[in-house]
Design an enzyme around this catalytic site. Structure first.
Site, mmCIF file in Angstrom:
data_model
loop_
_atom_site.group_PDB
_atom_site.id
_atom_site.type_symbol
_atom_site.label_atom_id
_atom_site.label_comp_id
_atom_site.label_asym_id
_atom_site.label_seq_id
_atom_site.Cartn_x
_atom_site.Cartn_y
_atom_site.Cartn_z
ATOM 1 N N ARG A 83 10.131 3.295 0.315
ATOM 2 C CA ARG A 83 9.495 2.076 0.826
ATOM 3 C C ARG A 83 10.560 1.064 1.204
ATOM 4 O O ARG A 83 11.467 0.758 0.435
ATOM 5 C CB ARG A 83 8.581 1.470 -0.240
ATOM 6 C CG ARG A 83 8.036 0.081 0.078
ATOM 7 C CD ARG A 83 6.797 0.153 0.946
ATOM 8 N NE ARG A 83 6.301 -1.139 1.382
ATOM 9 C CZ ARG A 83 5.379 -1.850 0.754
ATOM 10 N NH1 ARG A 83 4.866 -1.417 -0.373
ATOM 11 N NH2 ARG A 83 4.976 -2.993 1.256
ATOM 12 N N ARG A 94 2.642 2.682 4.557
ATOM 13 C CA ARG A 94 3.705 2.689 3.556
ATOM 14 C C ARG A 94 3.749 4.008 2.799
ATOM 15 O O ARG A 94 2.727 4.638 2.589
ATOM 16 C CB ARG A 94 3.551 1.534 2.591
ATOM 17 C CG ARG A 94 2.183 1.451 1.996
ATOM 18 C CD ARG A 94 1.824 0.105 1.476
ATOM 19 N NE ARG A 94 1.686 -0.815 2.572
ATOM 20 C CZ ARG A 94 1.362 -2.074 2.439
ATOM 21 N NH1 ARG A 94 1.136 -2.570 1.268
ATOM 22 N NH2 ARG A 94 1.265 -2.861 3.470
ATOM 23 N N ASP A 97 3.035 1.765 -2.346
ATOM 24 C CA ASP A 97 2.838 0.344 -2.612
ATOM 25 C C ASP A 97 2.412 0.219 -4.070
ATOM 26 O O ASP A 97 1.477 0.891 -4.502
ATOM 27 C CB ASP A 97 1.751 -0.214 -1.692
ATOM 28 C CG ASP A 97 1.575 -1.710 -1.841
ATOM 29 O OD1 ASP A 97 2.582 -2.415 -2.015
ATOM 30 O OD2 ASP A 97 0.423 -2.182 -1.757
ATOM 31 N N ASP A 99 1.346 -2.685 -6.823
ATOM 32 C CA ASP A 99 0.964 -4.082 -7.012
ATOM 33 C C ASP A 99 0.667 -4.341 -8.478
ATOM 34 O O ASP A 99 -0.094 -3.587 -9.105
ATOM 35 C CB ASP A 99 -0.286 -4.432 -6.199
ATOM 36 C CG ASP A 99 -0.046 -4.470 -4.713
ATOM 37 O OD1 ASP A 99 1.049 -4.893 -4.300
ATOM 38 O OD2 ASP A 99 -0.952 -4.081 -3.954
#
Length: 161
Positions: A83, A94, A97, A99
Protein backbone atom coordinates in the site's frame (compact mmCIF):
# COMPACT_ATOMS: atom_id res chain seq x y z
CA UNK A 1 -4.64 -3.82 27.74
CA UNK A 2 -7.26 -2.18 25.56
CA UNK A 3 -9.72 -3.88 23.25
CA UNK A 4 -9.63 -2.38 19.77
CA UNK A 5 -11.34 -3.07 16.45
CA UNK A 6 -9.51 -2.88 13.14
CA UNK A 7 -11.34 -2.73 9.82
CA UNK A 8 -9.60 -4.52 6.95
CA UNK A 9 -10.26 -4.07 3.25
CA UNK A 10 -8.62 -4.72 -0.11
CA UNK A 11 -9.64 -4.77 -3.75
CA UNK A 12 -6.41 -5.25 -5.71
CA UNK A 13 -4.64 -8.54 -6.36
CA UNK A 14 -5.85 -11.51 -4.33
CA UNK A 15 -7.82 -9.33 -1.94
CA UNK A 16 -9.20 -12.21 0.14
CA UNK A 17 -5.72 -13.66 0.69
CA UNK A 18 -4.39 -10.21 1.62
CA UNK A 19 -7.12 -9.63 4.19
CA UNK A 20 -6.62 -13.10 5.70
CA UNK A 21 -2.85 -12.56 5.91
CA UNK A 22 -3.32 -9.10 7.40
CA UNK A 23 -5.50 -10.55 10.18
CA UNK A 24 -2.59 -12.88 11.01
CA UNK A 25 -0.15 -9.95 10.86
CA UNK A 26 -2.22 -8.16 13.52
CA UNK A 27 -1.69 -11.15 15.81
CA UNK A 28 2.08 -10.63 15.60
CA UNK A 29 2.09 -7.02 16.80
CA UNK A 30 3.98 -6.45 20.06
CA UNK A 31 1.90 -6.55 23.25
CA UNK A 32 -1.13 -7.52 21.15
CA UNK A 33 -3.38 -10.56 20.98
CA UNK A 34 -5.96 -11.37 18.30
CA UNK A 35 -9.30 -11.96 20.04
CA UNK A 36 -11.70 -12.48 17.11
CA UNK A 37 -12.13 -11.89 13.41
CA UNK A 38 -15.24 -11.71 11.31
CA UNK A 39 -15.85 -13.66 8.15
CA UNK A 40 -14.75 -12.04 4.91
CA UNK A 41 -17.37 -10.07 3.02
CA UNK A 42 -17.51 -8.74 -0.54
CA UNK A 43 -18.93 -5.24 -0.94
CA UNK A 44 -19.25 -2.67 -3.68
CA UNK A 45 -16.70 0.14 -3.63
CA UNK A 46 -17.72 3.18 -1.62
CA UNK A 47 -16.93 6.79 -2.59
CA UNK A 48 -15.21 6.14 -5.93
CA UNK A 49 -17.40 3.38 -7.35
CA UNK A 50 -15.59 2.72 -10.66
CA UNK A 51 -13.23 0.12 -9.20
CA UNK A 52 -13.33 -3.57 -8.21
CA UNK A 53 -15.45 -4.74 -5.29
CA UNK A 54 -13.76 -4.85 -1.90
CA UNK A 55 -13.16 -7.73 0.46
CA UNK A 56 -13.77 -6.53 4.03
CA UNK A 57 -13.47 -7.92 7.55
CA UNK A 58 -13.01 -6.74 11.12
CA UNK A 59 -10.46 -8.03 13.62
CA UNK A 60 -10.71 -7.46 17.37
CA UNK A 61 -7.50 -7.29 19.34
CA UNK A 62 -6.35 -6.69 22.91
CA UNK A 63 -3.34 -4.41 22.88
CA UNK A 64 -0.92 -2.72 25.21
CA UNK A 65 0.01 -0.28 22.43
CA UNK A 66 -1.10 3.34 22.68
CA UNK A 67 -3.50 4.48 19.95
CA UNK A 68 -0.82 6.29 17.89
CA UNK A 69 1.57 3.33 18.25
CA UNK A 70 -1.17 1.01 17.03
CA UNK A 71 -1.96 3.27 14.08
CA UNK A 72 1.72 3.37 13.13
CA UNK A 73 1.85 -0.43 13.30
CA UNK A 74 -1.25 -0.67 11.06
CA UNK A 75 0.32 1.66 8.50
CA UNK A 76 3.50 -0.44 8.55
CA UNK A 77 1.44 -3.57 7.80
CA UNK A 78 -0.24 -1.76 4.91
CA UNK A 79 3.17 -0.87 3.47
CA UNK A 80 4.33 -4.50 3.75
CA UNK A 81 1.32 -5.42 1.62
CA UNK A 82 2.27 -2.86 -1.05
CA UNK A 83 0.00 0.00 0.00
CA UNK A 84 1.22 3.45 -0.94
CA UNK A 85 -0.82 6.27 0.54
CA UNK A 86 -1.08 9.39 -1.58
CA UNK A 87 -1.88 12.64 0.25
CA UNK A 88 -5.39 13.81 -0.54
CA UNK A 89 -6.39 10.54 -2.26
CA UNK A 90 -9.46 8.90 -0.74
CA UNK A 91 -11.58 5.89 -1.53
CA UNK A 92 -9.40 4.56 -4.35
CA UNK A 93 -8.34 0.99 -5.04
CA UNK A 94 -5.86 -0.51 -2.61
CA UNK A 95 -3.87 -3.62 -1.87
CA UNK A 96 -4.76 -3.28 1.82
CA UNK A 97 -6.52 -0.76 4.01
CA UNK A 98 -6.42 -0.99 7.80
CA UNK A 99 -8.62 1.38 9.79
CA UNK A 100 -8.62 1.74 13.57
CA UNK A 101 -12.38 1.65 14.15
CA UNK A 102 -12.55 1.53 17.95
CA UNK A 103 -9.99 1.83 20.73
CA UNK A 104 -11.74 0.84 23.94
CA UNK A 105 -14.18 3.55 24.94
CA UNK A 106 -11.83 6.31 23.81
CA UNK A 107 -12.75 9.21 21.59
CA UNK A 108 -9.68 10.61 19.83
CA UNK A 109 -9.58 13.58 17.48
CA UNK A 110 -5.95 14.19 16.58
CA UNK A 111 -4.21 14.89 13.27
CA UNK A 112 -4.34 11.66 11.27
CA UNK A 113 -6.19 9.75 14.00
CA UNK A 114 -9.92 9.84 14.64
CA UNK A 115 -11.48 7.19 16.87
CA UNK A 116 -14.13 5.99 16.66
CA UNK A 117 -13.82 5.98 12.88
CA UNK A 118 -15.95 8.99 11.86
CA UNK A 119 -18.30 7.13 9.50
CA UNK A 120 -18.28 3.71 11.15
CA UNK A 121 -21.96 3.84 12.07
CA UNK A 122 -22.88 4.62 8.42
CA UNK A 123 -20.92 1.86 6.67
CA UNK A 124 -22.38 -1.63 6.49
CA UNK A 125 -19.06 -3.03 5.20
CA UNK A 126 -17.44 -2.12 8.55
CA UNK A 127 -20.37 -2.19 10.94
CA UNK A 128 -21.78 -5.64 10.15
CA UNK A 129 -18.40 -7.46 10.37
CA UNK A 130 -17.75 -5.52 13.61
CA UNK A 131 -21.04 -6.80 15.03
CA UNK A 132 -20.00 -10.35 14.13
CA UNK A 133 -16.53 -10.05 15.70
CA UNK A 134 -17.50 -7.95 18.76
CA UNK A 135 -21.27 -8.17 19.34
CA UNK A 136 -21.23 -6.15 22.58
CA UNK A 137 -19.21 -3.23 21.24
CA UNK A 138 -20.35 0.35 21.70
CA UNK A 139 -19.42 3.24 19.45
CA UNK A 140 -18.57 6.16 21.76
CA UNK A 141 -20.98 9.01 21.20
CA UNK A 142 -23.25 6.85 19.00
CA UNK A 143 -24.33 3.75 20.93
CA UNK A 144 -24.36 -0.03 20.67
CA UNK A 145 -23.06 -1.55 17.45
CA UNK A 146 -26.09 -3.88 17.46
CA UNK A 147 -28.48 -0.90 17.34
CA UNK A 148 -26.56 0.73 14.50
CA UNK A 149 -26.38 -2.54 12.58
CA UNK A 150 -30.12 -3.09 12.89
CA UNK A 151 -30.62 -0.09 10.60
CA UNK A 152 -28.19 -1.42 7.94
CA UNK A 153 -29.08 -3.24 4.77
CA UNK A 154 -27.17 -6.50 5.08
CA UNK A 155 -27.96 -7.32 1.45
CA UNK A 156 -25.15 -4.99 0.38
CA UNK A 157 -22.61 -7.51 1.74
CA UNK A 158 -21.94 -10.99 0.44
CA UNK A 159 -20.18 -13.36 2.86
CA UNK A 160 -17.29 -15.21 1.22
CA UNK A 161 -16.83 -18.95 1.74
Amino acid sequence: MTRAAVGLGANLGDAAASVRAAVQALATLPRTQLIAASRLYRSAAWGVTAQPDFVNAVAVIETGLAPRELLDALLAIERRFGRTRVAGERWGPRTLDLDLLLFGEETIDAPGLQVPHPRLHERAFALLPLLEAWPGADIPGIGPVASCAAAMAAGALDPLP
